[in-house]
Design a protein around this motif. Structure first.
Motif, PDB file in Angstrom:
ATOM      1  N   LYS A 183       0.832  -1.207   0.000  1.00  0.00           N
ATOM      2  CA  LYS A 183       0.000   0.000   0.000  1.00  0.00           C
ATOM      3  C   LYS A 183       0.863   1.252   0.000  1.00  0.00           C
ATOM      4  O   LYS A 183       0.509   2.268  -0.609  1.00  0.00           O
ATOM      5  N   LEU A 184       2.019   1.212   0.668  1.00  0.00           N
ATOM      6  CA  LEU A 184       2.837   2.408   0.812  1.00  0.00           C
ATOM      7  C   LEU A 184       3.499   2.810  -0.502  1.00  0.00           C
ATOM      8  O   LEU A 184       3.775   3.979  -0.739  1.00  0.00           O
TER       9      LEU A 184
ATOM     10  N   ILE B 243      10.832  -0.514   6.121  1.00  0.00           N
ATOM     11  CA  ILE B 243      11.446  -1.652   6.813  1.00  0.00           C
ATOM     12  C   ILE B 243      10.475  -2.827   6.840  1.00  0.00           C
ATOM     13  O   ILE B 243       9.262  -2.649   6.874  1.00  0.00           O
ATOM     14  N   GLY B 244      11.031  -4.054   6.816  1.00  0.00           N
ATOM     15  CA  GLY B 244      10.222  -5.263   6.851  1.00  0.00           C
ATOM     16  C   GLY B 244      10.838  -6.315   7.740  1.00  0.00           C
ATOM     17  O   GLY B 244      12.034  -6.269   8.060  1.00  0.00           O
TER      18      GLY B 244
ATOM     19  N   PHE C  18       9.232  -6.611  20.727  1.00  0.00           N
ATOM     20  CA  PHE C  18       9.499  -5.747  19.580  1.00  0.00           C
ATOM     21  C   PHE C  18      10.355  -6.521  18.583  1.00  0.00           C
ATOM     22  O   PHE C  18      11.438  -6.997  18.924  1.00  0.00           O
ATOM     23  N   GLU C  19       9.857  -6.673  17.355  1.00  0.00           N
ATOM     24  CA  GLU C  19      10.629  -7.358  16.308  1.00  0.00           C
ATOM     25  C   GLU C  19      11.389  -6.329  15.481  1.00  0.00           C
ATOM     26  O   GLU C  19      10.794  -5.435  14.868  1.00  0.00           O
ATOM     27  N   LEU C  20      12.709  -6.456  15.479  1.00  0.00           N
ATOM     28  CA  LEU C  20      13.532  -5.544  14.701  1.00  0.00           C
ATOM     29  C   LEU C  20      13.485  -5.925  13.224  1.00  0.00           C
ATOM     30  O   LEU C  20      13.272  -7.084  12.868  1.00  0.00           O
ATOM     31  N   ALA C  21      13.695  -4.943  12.373  1.00  0.00           N
ATOM     32  CA  ALA C  21      13.596  -5.147  10.931  1.00  0.00           C
ATOM     33  C   ALA C  21      14.711  -6.059  10.425  1.00  0.00           C
ATOM     34  O   ALA C  21      15.808  -6.120  10.995  1.00  0.00           O
TER      35      ALA C  21
ATOM     36  N   TYR D  31       3.384  -5.589   5.495  1.00  0.00           N
ATOM     37  CA  TYR D  31       4.744  -6.088   5.737  1.00  0.00           C
ATOM     38  C   TYR D  31       5.731  -4.937   5.893  1.00  0.00           C
ATOM     39  O   TYR D  31       6.503  -4.873   6.847  1.00  0.00           O
ATOM     40  N   PHE D  32       5.731  -4.022   4.949  1.00  0.00           N
ATOM     41  CA  PHE D  32       6.650  -2.893   5.037  1.00  0.00           C
ATOM     42  C   PHE D  32       6.031  -1.768   5.859  1.00  0.00           C
ATOM     43  O   PHE D  32       4.833  -1.487   5.764  1.00  0.00           O
ATOM     44  N   LYS D  33       6.870  -1.128   6.671  1.00  0.00           N
ATOM     45  CA  LYS D  33       6.444   0.016   7.467  1.00  0.00           C
ATOM     46  C   LYS D  33       7.263   1.234   7.055  1.00  0.00           C
ATOM     47  O   LYS D  33       8.465   1.148   6.828  1.00  0.00           O
ATOM     48  N   ASN D  34       6.599   2.358   6.989  1.00  0.00           N
ATOM     49  CA  ASN D  34       7.252   3.606   6.612  1.00  0.00           C
ATOM     50  C   ASN D  34       7.971   4.188   7.821  1.00  0.00           C
ATOM     51  O   ASN D  34       7.398   4.284   8.905  1.00  0.00           O
TER      52      ASN D  34
END
Length: 812
Positions: free
Chosen positions: A309-310, A348-349, A333-336, A361-364
């Protein structure tokens, strides 16, 4: 043929037997076999063992046929080692269910490699030979007791000695791969010790056969080889070539070409998909094809456009994390694992992708970029929680390095490149790699030059070969292909013409290595689970993997180097990847450095958050016959006063967190031998599995499942009511009930546990109340009897403001 020579040594020593491994590619020879103790020898043999009476450097030169290229001399270093015995490890393939997980049995014993049974040499033995039984028994009687430490987590396992004269331990079943260290005690037999060692086991499953409709994926024609490996599973790797992409599950012992089913995608006219880059996830592969990301799952192998979506297109970069961070103690907390970027945004994913939720999946990272800023390249940072992006602006030629913290979600700027003059900064395109460190350290390079910044930009400059200004000039116009380093600070720079350069991370001069792979042969470097450099080459469509002995090759090329090691040995006790320091606790570490007289080597403990912990140092010094030894002990603790603070909870948060420490000598050289672990992460605050239990007094019966529910009289509740209160008892949550007479005095004893491991008794003050509001219990002393100086707190006073029971009393 091979020529070996050395000078006489006036001191006769015991015989040292050395096996010479490959010096050059397998196309020339396999092993060297020389059986002679003379000073000069010329022998022609397909494999060999050389016996030397004296230690030191030995000159070895292959004498090749007239049609072959001239070979360089090697200087092989022979040491008088005190380690003549080795650990033998085998995993029995029978799986057992232990508590909640499947486990394997690891069997250990000690062998003498000189006299071992052929099955032990070939790693096929499951029980020790008669000689190995005798050696193991002698070591056991002297107090030898090994320890198994997992490579990626530093977790240790209980081990026991058996009647078969070997040790056994239970380790978790990893299905495809297991790697661990075996570390013994300093016990000798015949004045010889057992060398600690790493053991790796693979069980690669046969791949599913490809279907007719599946097509290849390749790099563009003429591209250099590229290797992508799993940071926490380095036995899994991808080799990207212009003849196909190959995948291994066992460190290139075997491999298979990666094919894809086109699905809804149109197959290009050339009959294959041309990729630019790839990232290896747990359950599939992300390909970057042009400016688009595509996904191939391990299960169905269908190539699909990654619907995000991003962003949909415009991707210009894709990168996989270089260092494993599974051990980093960031709770919940899951690191990328993957980063990708467009011209103006970085995303980041995680370590695995669910196709059904690919949009999330990907975060801005919400990069605060100005409209005229463009991302040149990006990378994961020195700390597990950081990322970095190199950006440039339309108005300014000089790039700027921006950093991002995943947990805090905050961007910042780095001073890197600000000290350079504009004309001294090389032109792109750039690549960037951060060095795992307690203080931010990185390398940035284009095709010709490598820039460095060490320890928060306290040292910066160019990495350059001896007597040359840049790598391209030193290699007849070739360009930088790869920069690879291991955790012992060994760094190799590979050029496109296969020339290699070496240095220790922290040094500024690169040393040219002996030729290893012929120019023109497609090749790339890979780091296997044992952190051995492997040269992967592609010749006539065949993938070949060859171990590159960086230690012996670097010793040969750095012989007589002015950047020799200033110390003899450096050791320390910081062996775990993660430590936990609870409030009020302290931890002690030590480091030893032994060095020649007048060198003045010191030990430094680097930290990224010094304000969180206090460190007190003690130094002990010894000097014997021109050799100095310095021992430093570090006492690490927290000095925070929680009494009489306006907000106890806020102070607890401010004084909790994660601190990274790094132990290093303050002087370094290219020939130094460094431990594999220099960095550990210290979690300050309550460990994740720490909890309080009510101790069960041994003299009081504790019964289970004797009722399902009970009632409390409405008259004895804090807020009285007509009806009795019906309560269901949760046996699984609360455990057994203590059966005792109601007139018996009872004071709960509290114990602190880490998981199921007892830590200590709880000596802090605490309050007990009934969570359902009953108040028909009494106390065995009054305020007067216990000599209160003022009226004590009471439930009536504490609840006067309308606070609930759980919040009426707190740490404040």
């Amino acid at each position: 043929r091979f020529e070996c020579s050395h000078k006489n040594d006036p001191y006769p020593l015991s015989l040292v037997k050395v096996v010479l491994e490959q010096i050059r590619g397998a196309s020339y020879f396999t092993k060297l076999d020389l059986r002679s103790t003379y000073n000069n020898m010329k022998v022609s043999s397909p494999s060999a063992v050389m016996k030397c009476k004296v230690p030191g450097f030995k000159t070895i030169k292959p004498l090749l046929s007239k049609n072959s290229l001239e070979e360089e001399e090697r200087y092989l270093f022979i040491s008088n080692s005190v380690f003549s015995f080795a650990w033998y490890a085998v995993i029995l393939r029978n799986r057992y269910l232990h508590l909640t997980q499947f486990i394997f049995i690891v069997r250990l014993w000690i062998i003498d490699p000189e006299e071992a049974d052929p099955a032990e040499i070939n790693n096929t033995a499951v029980v020790p030979s008669a000689l190995s039984q005798y050696i193991t028994k002698q070591f056991f009687n002297k107090g030898q007791f090994p320890e198994i430490v997992l490579s990626l987590s530093s977790e240790t396992f209980q081990i026991y000695f058996t009647s078969g004269w070997y040790w056994e331990a239970l380790v978790p079943d990893n299905h495809k791969y297991n790697s661990f260290f075996v570390v013994g005690q300093p016990v000798s037999l015949w004045q010889q010790f057992v060398a600690s060692s790493q053991h790796t086991f693979y069980w690669a499953e046969p791949a599913k056969p490809y279907r007719a409709q599946e097509v290849p994926v390749r790099l563009a024609a003429g591209s250099q080889l590229s290797v992508v490996w799993g940071t926490c599973a380095p036995h899994r790797a991808l080799l990207l070539t212009d003849q196909g992409i190959f995948m291994t599950e066992d460190s290139f012992r075997t491999h298979q070409e990666v094919m894809v089913e086109p699905g809804d995608l149109h197959v290009p006219p050339q009959g294959y998909f041309r990729v630019d880059d790839a990232a290896l996830l747990e359950n599939g592969i992300i390909f970057r094809i042009g400016n688009t990301l595509l996904w191939r799952a391990n299960e169905d192998r269908v190539l699909r456009k990654l619907e995000v979506k991003l962003f949909s297109e415009g991707v210009i970069g894709l990168k996989f994390r270089e260092h494993c961070v599974d051990h980093y103690p960031a709770q919940n907390f899951e690191l990328a694992t993957v980063i990708t970027w467009t011209s103006h945004n970085l995303f980041i994913g995680g370590k695995s992708l669910n196709l059904e939720n690919s949009n999330s999946y990907f975060k801005n990272t919400l990069m605060p970029l100005w409209p005229n800023a463009t991302i040149l390249t990006a990378s994961f940072g020195s700390y597990p929680t950081t990322l970095a992006a190199l950006v440039t602006f339309t108005e300014y030629v000089q790039p700027l390095l921006l950093t991002y913290c995943e947990i805090e979600g905050v961007w910042g700027t780095s001073p890197f490149l600000t000290a350079y003059r504009q004309e001294d900064i090389p032109k792109g395109p750039f690549q960037m790699m951060f060095i795992s460190s307690a203080l931010s350290s990185l390398l940035m390079w284009n095709r010709e030059v490598i820039l460095f910044s060490f320890h928060n930009d306290t040292r910066w400059g160019y990495l350059h070969p001896i007597n040359e200004t840049n790598l391209s000039q030193a290699t007849n116009g070739s360009h930088i292909h790869q920069v690879v380093m291991d955790s012992s600070l060994n760094m190799l720079v590979k050029m496109e013409n296969n020339m290699l350069f070496f240095c220790k991370v922290g040094m500024e001069r690169l040393v040219r290595m002996h030729p290893w792979t012929e120019p023109g042969v497609p090749a790339a470097l890979y780091l296997n689970p044992e952190e051995q450099f492997i040269m992967i080459s592609l010749e006539e469509g065949r993938v070949q993997a060859q171990s590159y002995p960086v230690r012996s090759e670097s010793r040969s090329t750095t012989r007589g180097d002015p950047d020799s090691c200033p110390f003899i040995t450096f050791t320390h006790s910081m062996s775990k990847l993660t430590y936990y320091i609870d409030k009020g606790n302290c931890l002690e570490l030590w480091a030893d450095v032994v060095y020649p007289e007048n060198k003045g080597v010191n030990v430094q403990l680097l930290s990224n958050r010094k304000q969180l912990l206090m460190i007190k140092e003690r130094t002990y010094f010894e000097s014997v016959y021109g050799v100095d030894k310095k021992n430093k002990t570090f006492r690490i603790f927290q000095e925070a006063d929680y009494r009489n603070v306006p907000n106890y909870s806020d102070l607890m948060v401010q004084t909790s967190g994660i601190v990274s420490f790094e132990l290093l000598p303050d002087q370094l050289g290219n020939t130094c031998e460094m431990p594999k672990k220099q960095i550990s992460h210290f979690h300050v605050g309550c460990p994740p599995n720490r909890h309080i239990r009510v101790a069960k007094p041994w003299e009081v019966p504790c019964e289970m499942n004797i009722f399902k529910s009970y009632t409390i009289s409405g008259a004895v509740l804090r807020n009285p009511q007509q009806e009795d209160l019906y309560v269901e008892y949760d046996w699984e949550k609360f455990g057994c009930v203590l059966k005792m007479h109601y007139k018996t005095n009872f004071k709960p004893e509290l114990h602190l546990y880490d998981g199921d491991k007892f830590v200590q008794n709880v000596d802090a003050n605490f309050i007990v109340w009934d969570k359902f509001g009953r108040k028909d219990y009494s106390f065995n002393a009054t305020m007067h009897q216990v000599a209160c100086l003022c009226e004590a707190q009471t439930w009536k006073k504490m609840l006067a403001g309308g606070s609930p029971l759980e919040k009426a009393w707190g740490p404040e």
